[in-house]
Design a protein around this motif. Sequence first.
Motif, PDB file in Angstrom:
ATOM      1  N   VAL A 274       0.805  -1.228   0.000  1.00 28.55           N
ATOM      2  CA  VAL A 274       0.000   0.000   0.000  1.00 28.55           C
ATOM      3  C   VAL A 274       0.837   1.276   0.000  1.00 28.55           C
ATOM      4  CG1 VAL A 274      -2.011  -1.079   1.073  1.00 28.55           C
ATOM      5  CG2 VAL A 274      -0.274   0.006   2.511  1.00 28.55           C
ATOM      6  N   VAL A 275       2.143   1.160  -0.124  1.00 31.26           N
ATOM      7  CA  VAL A 275       3.002   2.349  -0.065  1.00 31.26           C
ATOM      8  C   VAL A 275       2.606   3.374  -1.124  1.00 31.26           C
ATOM      9  CG1 VAL A 275       5.356   3.187  -0.493  1.00 31.26           C
ATOM     10  CG2 VAL A 275       4.975   1.302   1.082  1.00 31.26           C
ATOM     11  N   GLU A 276       2.553   2.968  -2.372  1.00 37.40           N
ATOM     12  CA  GLU A 276       2.270   3.933  -3.445  1.00 37.40           C
ATOM     13  C   GLU A 276       0.851   4.500  -3.366  1.00 37.40           C
ATOM     14  OE1 GLU A 276       4.376   5.557  -5.419  1.00 37.40           O
ATOM     15  OE2 GLU A 276       5.906   4.467  -4.289  1.00 37.40           O
ATOM     16  N   PRO A 277      -0.196   3.648  -3.198  1.00 31.99           N
ATOM     17  CA  PRO A 277      -1.534   4.260  -3.089  1.00 31.99           C
ATOM     18  C   PRO A 277      -1.691   5.137  -1.852  1.00 31.99           C
ATOM     19  CG  PRO A 277      -1.674   1.843  -2.979  1.00 31.99           C
ATOM     20  CD  PRO A 277      -0.258   2.202  -3.254  1.00 31.99           C
ATOM     21  N   LEU A 278      -1.052   4.751  -0.742  1.00 31.82           N
ATOM     22  CA  LEU A 278      -1.116   5.582   0.469  1.00 31.82           C
ATOM     23  C   LEU A 278      -0.428   6.915   0.227  1.00 31.82           C
ATOM     24  CD1 LEU A 278      -1.807   6.002   3.470  1.00 31.82           C
ATOM     25  CD2 LEU A 278       0.379   4.880   4.011  1.00 31.82           C
ATOM     26  N   LYS A 279       0.748   6.869  -0.384  1.00 35.40           N
ATOM     27  CA  LYS A 279       1.492   8.102  -0.662  1.00 35.40           C
ATOM     28  C   LYS A 279       0.686   9.024  -1.581  1.00 35.40           C
ATOM     29  CE  LYS A 279       5.772   9.909  -2.521  1.00 35.40           C
ATOM     30  NZ  LYS A 279       7.078   9.627  -3.112  1.00 35.40           N
ATOM     31  N   LYS A 280       0.092   8.462  -2.638  1.00 35.46           N
ATOM     32  CA  LYS A 280      -0.680   9.283  -3.563  1.00 35.46           C
ATOM     33  C   LYS A 280      -1.897   9.896  -2.858  1.00 35.46           C
ATOM     34  CE  LYS A 280      -3.219   9.251  -7.917  1.00 35.46           C
ATOM     35  NZ  LYS A 280      -3.887  10.458  -7.530  1.00 35.46           N
ATOM     36  N   THR A 281      -2.625   9.078  -2.116  1.00 34.99           N
ATOM     37  CA  THR A 281      -3.825   9.571  -1.428  1.00 34.99           C
ATOM     38  C   THR A 281      -3.479  10.673  -0.429  1.00 34.99           C
ATOM     39  OG1 THR A 281      -4.890   7.413  -1.657  1.00 34.99           O
ATOM     40  CG2 THR A 281      -5.777   8.887   0.013  1.00 34.99           C
ATOM     41  N   LEU A 282      -2.453  10.416   0.403  1.00 36.33           N
ATOM     42  CA  LEU A 282      -2.081  11.430   1.403  1.00 36.33           C
ATOM     43  C   LEU A 282      -1.524  12.686   0.743  1.00 36.33           C
ATOM     44  CD1 LEU A 282      -0.522   9.371   4.325  1.00 36.33           C
ATOM     45  CD2 LEU A 282      -2.725  10.536   4.250  1.00 36.33           C
TER      46      LEU A 282
END
Length: 179
Positions: free
Chosen positions: A42-50
Amino acid sequence: MKAYGKLMLVIFAVFMLAGCGEGEKPDVSVFMIDQHSDPSEVVEPLKKTLQDKLGQGVKLEVFASPLYNPQKLMVEYAAGDHDIMILPEEDMKNYGKLGGNLALDNYFDPKAYPDGVFASKEEKEDKTIDNTEHLYGIPVKQLKVFKDLKYTPDKLFVTIPVTSKHVDNAVKAIKAMTE
């Protein structure tokens, strides 16, 4: 003399490598580790969302260890490079009891996150034990951003280490996780 030359070469290499990677530092750094799941998913989707929620004015980095390793976690805490730690409950409480996490009472409602409330049991300067309960961690499973990402491991908590260099941005990021 050969040994001296080799030693100087090694020292020179260390100084050159120490300069590598010295780019722009993030305004908030997140580190994730879990015993029962791979947070690197979830690193990339979390980074994009945040990043979308925080805006371009706050540079965000998210790091994850694909494997749980208590020594890795200890190194990450000791290095003091991260503003938010996402880790298993037992580790969050152990580091909290050692004074490693900030009390979050001033930023979040402890009643909303009772699983993250406990007494640090730290020894104060006057040699008494601190039995005052504070909110030290917020369960990932209660945070909207993780629900939306369908990543809600049980017993995984978000906390701010005392070494955070950007507490205000860390709080903003955690608040963005709740929205």
